[in-house]
Enzyme design. Structure first.
Site, mmCIF file in Angstrom:
data_model
loop_
_atom_site.group_PDB
_atom_site.id
_atom_site.type_symbol
_atom_site.label_atom_id
_atom_site.label_comp_id
_atom_site.label_asym_id
_atom_site.label_seq_id
_atom_site.Cartn_x
_atom_site.Cartn_y
_atom_site.Cartn_z
ATOM 1 N N ASP A 99 12.686 7.124 0.643
ATOM 2 C CA ASP A 99 11.522 6.234 0.592
ATOM 3 C C ASP A 99 12.042 4.862 1.053
ATOM 4 O O ASP A 99 13.093 4.795 1.720
ATOM 5 C CB ASP A 99 10.985 6.210 -0.858
ATOM 6 C CG ASP A 99 9.547 5.713 -0.980
ATOM 7 O OD1 ASP A 99 9.317 4.521 -0.715
ATOM 8 O OD2 ASP A 99 8.654 6.500 -1.359
ATOM 9 N N LYS A 175 5.798 8.918 5.474
ATOM 10 C CA LYS A 175 4.938 8.136 4.572
ATOM 11 C C LYS A 175 4.802 6.759 5.201
ATOM 12 O O LYS A 175 5.804 6.118 5.514
ATOM 13 C CB LYS A 175 5.622 8.058 3.206
ATOM 14 C CG LYS A 175 4.951 7.132 2.209
ATOM 15 C CD LYS A 175 5.660 7.275 0.869
ATOM 16 C CE LYS A 175 5.214 6.237 -0.129
ATOM 17 N NZ LYS A 175 5.932 6.402 -1.412
ATOM 18 N N ASP A 177 3.412 3.111 4.677
ATOM 19 C CA ASP A 177 2.936 2.145 3.688
ATOM 20 C C ASP A 177 2.037 1.094 4.349
ATOM 21 O O ASP A 177 1.954 1.015 5.587
ATOM 22 C CB ASP A 177 4.166 1.482 3.036
ATOM 23 C CG ASP A 177 4.022 1.372 1.535
ATOM 24 O OD1 ASP A 177 2.876 1.265 1.069
ATOM 25 O OD2 ASP A 177 5.051 1.364 0.838
ATOM 26 N N TRP A 211 -3.004 2.753 -0.874
ATOM 27 C CA TRP A 211 -3.383 2.669 -2.301
ATOM 28 C C TRP A 211 -4.908 2.634 -2.493
ATOM 29 O O TRP A 211 -5.423 2.053 -3.436
ATOM 30 C CB TRP A 211 -2.753 1.439 -2.964
ATOM 31 C CG TRP A 211 -1.434 1.059 -2.370
ATOM 32 C CD1 TRP A 211 -0.274 1.750 -2.516
ATOM 33 C CD2 TRP A 211 -1.158 -0.049 -1.501
ATOM 34 N NE1 TRP A 211 0.717 1.125 -1.803
ATOM 35 C CE2 TRP A 211 0.204 0.015 -1.178
ATOM 36 C CE3 TRP A 211 -1.916 -1.107 -0.993
ATOM 37 C CZ2 TRP A 211 0.812 -0.926 -0.348
ATOM 38 C CZ3 TRP A 211 -1.317 -2.047 -0.163
ATOM 39 C CH2 TRP A 211 0.031 -1.939 0.144
ATOM 40 N N ARG A 228 -3.049 8.033 -0.028
ATOM 41 C CA ARG A 228 -3.026 7.576 -1.415
ATOM 42 C C ARG A 228 -4.409 7.047 -1.775
ATOM 43 O O ARG A 228 -5.038 6.335 -0.989
ATOM 44 C CB ARG A 228 -1.964 6.497 -1.562
ATOM 45 C CG ARG A 228 -0.539 7.053 -1.627
ATOM 46 C CD ARG A 228 -0.161 7.481 -3.032
ATOM 47 N NE ARG A 228 -0.233 6.316 -3.897
ATOM 48 C CZ ARG A 228 0.743 5.405 -3.949
ATOM 49 N NH1 ARG A 228 1.858 5.556 -3.281
ATOM 50 N NH2 ARG A 228 0.612 4.353 -4.737
ATOM 51 N N ASP A 232 0.274 2.294 -7.333
ATOM 52 C CA ASP A 232 1.465 3.077 -7.705
ATOM 53 C C ASP A 232 1.323 3.628 -9.126
ATOM 54 O O ASP A 232 0.830 2.953 -10.024
ATOM 55 C CB ASP A 232 2.716 2.200 -7.625
ATOM 56 C CG ASP A 232 3.089 1.912 -6.178
ATOM 57 O OD1 ASP A 232 2.344 2.333 -5.266
ATOM 58 O OD2 ASP A 232 4.115 1.252 -5.964
HETATM 59 C C1 GLA Z 1 4.541 1.047 -2.182
HETATM 60 C C2 GLA Z 1 4.260 2.546 -2.331
HETATM 61 C C3 GLA Z 1 5.332 3.189 -3.187
HETATM 62 C C4 GLA Z 1 6.709 2.949 -2.579
HETATM 63 C C5 GLA Z 1 6.923 1.463 -2.429
HETATM 64 C C6 GLA Z 1 8.191 1.119 -1.650
HETATM 65 O O1 GLA Z 1 4.375 0.377 -3.376
HETATM 66 O O2 GLA Z 1 2.997 2.713 -2.892
HETATM 67 O O3 GLA Z 1 5.094 4.570 -3.325
HETATM 68 O O4 GLA Z 1 6.806 3.602 -1.338
HETATM 69 O O5 GLA Z 1 5.852 0.855 -1.686
HETATM 70 O O6 GLA Z 1 8.344 -0.265 -1.612
#
Ligand code: GLA
Length: 534
Positions: A99, A175, A177, A211, A228, A232
């Site tokens: 990640d 993934k 972001d 998110w 997402r 988080d």
């Molecule tokens: C965001 C994502 C997390 C993770 C962090 C890494 O907050 O939602 O799942 O990947 O970034 O900084």
């Protein structure tokens, strides 16, 4: 003709949805509005084309337990080894990788380059390690100028070269972001990243991570495979049960938007993290399976309790998540602290049902067949997916006792038979061959895919687009199928050759397409080879 339709549908989606980015955005939105209508069929374009993620992706990501700092090649390889030895691989977990955690820099030439201090074999070397273990390679990036901690470059203004680089590193899952994206149009940005991926020529799952910002469930099926839906689930290392339950509740409202190739993602799992009890592990896992959520483990796989392994590898629960119909279940009734989850039809005509007791006292709940939307007159067999016991035939319904915080996870069927959908395991996703000398040679390398489901699946159909030096045949032996890759080196010039083999299949009970299988074939020719030139 089909291709023309696909392109037209994509353009249509882009026109319709470009307006959405103008909606007011709430950073890392927590409770999305349930009032949005379902997506049009055109939205499934991306999965229809690449066949990826037709069931929710399963794998492991480091963020929940480790955060950024300890991530490096040694740690990821240890986790990969633990994933294999613990039995998680056999249960279907396959996508794994770093990640956010300084994996790469942007060089002066504008191209990404591996951080050799943390990844001495380079990111391509890590990918090869993962593929050789029969697992799929996941990487992380950001759609903005920098990643969230600003420690790594984002893809903004470098979309095409970055997706090419990830393809060179052999990523299968990225993934993406949404940090540091001020002023960027969310739909346009993720659409560009999809186009960049197509241009890079490697089929890759795009896991969108905004998110819930920009309401991705409304448009993202056309540009990604999962998104997402919420903020988080926890800060690294600190599981937060209350937050997990809020996330489940927000994600539940979006059930209409999920389906094969396009999934709501309520974030990585907290199963097995410190502070999460065995009951909570079971409850969490059941909720994620009922919601057809991606099952991305977030715990330290090197030090799992027996009960954590048992939870994460409960095949009967996984079968609900990985069901080929891809329906996301929902709450059909709430009585005090008890929620009844249903509307999760499964591929063999049975139904998944969950009774969740969020109260402090033991509860007794009568689940009637009419309440879960099935004919009340016919007696049913009930399989308890955690005790693995079957009762029945029961007329009218079943009464279950549920301890505080616990669940009863059931499968209800007309037949006393609970088949498992295909759950696949590969011995490797990389065939690597080397020819020596100038005389032509035939080289072979095999890949074996084993189905842990109950029915044999038909032979995989290998895609027609293969280079002239490669032929692939498939042999079935019980639940396993072996792909024999035969390489003829005649007429090849010295150099490195690479092909991605695509294979498609159908699940025999429901007749639904199964997730397309891809693997890499590498050939090194050390000298020019005689024969008709190619
Ligand atoms: C965001 C994502 C997390 C993770 C962090 C890494 O907050 O939602 O799942 O990947 O970034 O900084």
């Amino acid at each position: 003709m089909k291709k023309t339709w696909l392109i037209a549908a994509t353009v249509f989606c882009e026109l319709i949805f470009c307006a959405i980015s103008a909606l007011p955005l709430d950073h890392r939105l927590r409770a999305p509005s349930p009032s949005f209508g379902a997506q049009s069929p055109a939205d499934s374009v991306r999965a229809a084309e690449d066949g990826l993620a037709l069931t929710p992706p399963m794998g492991w990501y480091p963020w929940n337990i480790f955060g950024e700092e300890p991530q490096n090649e040694k740690l990821i390889k240890e986790i990969v080894d633990a994933l294999v030895s613990s039995g998680l691989k056999e249960a279907g977990y396959s996508y794994v990788g770093p990640d956010e955690g300084i994996c790469f820099y942007r060089g002066d030439d504008g191209l990404l380059t591996s951080n050799l201090e943390r990844y001495p074999s380079r990111l391509r070397g890590l990918g090869d390690y993962i593929h050789r273990k029969g697992l799929k390679y996941a990487l992380y990036t950001d759609a903005g100028s920098r990643t969230c901690s600003k420690a790594m470059p984002g893809t903004k203004d470098h979309e095409f070269e970055d997706m090419r680089r990830f393809a060179e590193w052999r990523a299968d899952y990225i993934k993406i972001d949404w940090c540091n994206t001020e002023g960027q149009d969310i739909v346009k940005t993720y659409t560009t990243l999809r186009d960049a991926q197509r241009a890079a020529g490697r089929p890759v799952i795009h896991s969108l991570c905004s998110w819930g910002e920009g309401y991705p469930w409304r448009w993202a099926a056309a540009v990604g495979h999962l998104w997402r839906t919420t903020g988080d689930i926890c800060a690294p290392g600190q599981a937060d049960w209350g937050q997990a339950m809020e996330i489940a509740s927000a994600n539940e409202k979006l059930s209409d938007f999920a389906g094969p190739g396009h999934w709501n993602d309520p974030d990585m799992m907290i199963v097995g993290m410190p502070g999460v009890s065995d009951t909570q592990n079971r409850t969490f896992f059941s909720l994620w399976c009922l919601m057809a959520a991606p099952l991305i483990a977030g715990n330290d796989l090197r030090s799992m309790s027996e009960s954590t392994v048992e939870t994460l590898t409960n095949f009967e629960a996984i079968a609900v998540d990985q069901d080929p119909l891809g329906v996301q279940g929902k709450i059909v009734r709430t009585e005090g602290a008890i929620s009844l989850w249903a509307e999760k039809p499964l591929f063999d005509g049975s139904q998944a049902v969950l009774v969740h007791n969020q109260g402090r006292h033991p509860a007794k709940k009568r689940v009637s067949w009419t309440e879960i939307g099935i004919d009340g007159a016919a007696p049913r067999y009930v399989r308890n997916l955690w005790t693995h016991e079957t009762t029945g035939p029961l007329p009218g319904g079943i009464t279950v006792d549920v301890a505080p915080g616990d669940v009863a996870m059931l499968r209800v069927s007309e037949k006393n038979d609970f088949p498992m959908p295909p759950i696949l395991m590969a011995d490797s996703y990389l065939v690597s061959l080397r020819s020596t000398g100038s005389a032509s040679q035939q080289l072979t390398g095999t890949i074996t895919i084993t189905n842990k489901g109950s029915a044999e699946i038909p032979p995989w159909r290998v895609g027609e687009v293969l280079p002239s030096w490669l032929t692939v045949t498939v042999m079935r032996k019980g639940k396993s199928q072996t792909f024999t890759n035969t390489i003829s080196t005649a007429g090849l010039k010295k150099g490195l050759y690479h092909a991605v083999v695509r294979a498609d299949n159908t699940e025999p009970v429901s007749g639904r397409p199964m997730s397309t299988l891809y693997y890499d074939v590498d050939l090194e020719v050390t000298q020019d080879v005689s024969g008709p030139s190619r």
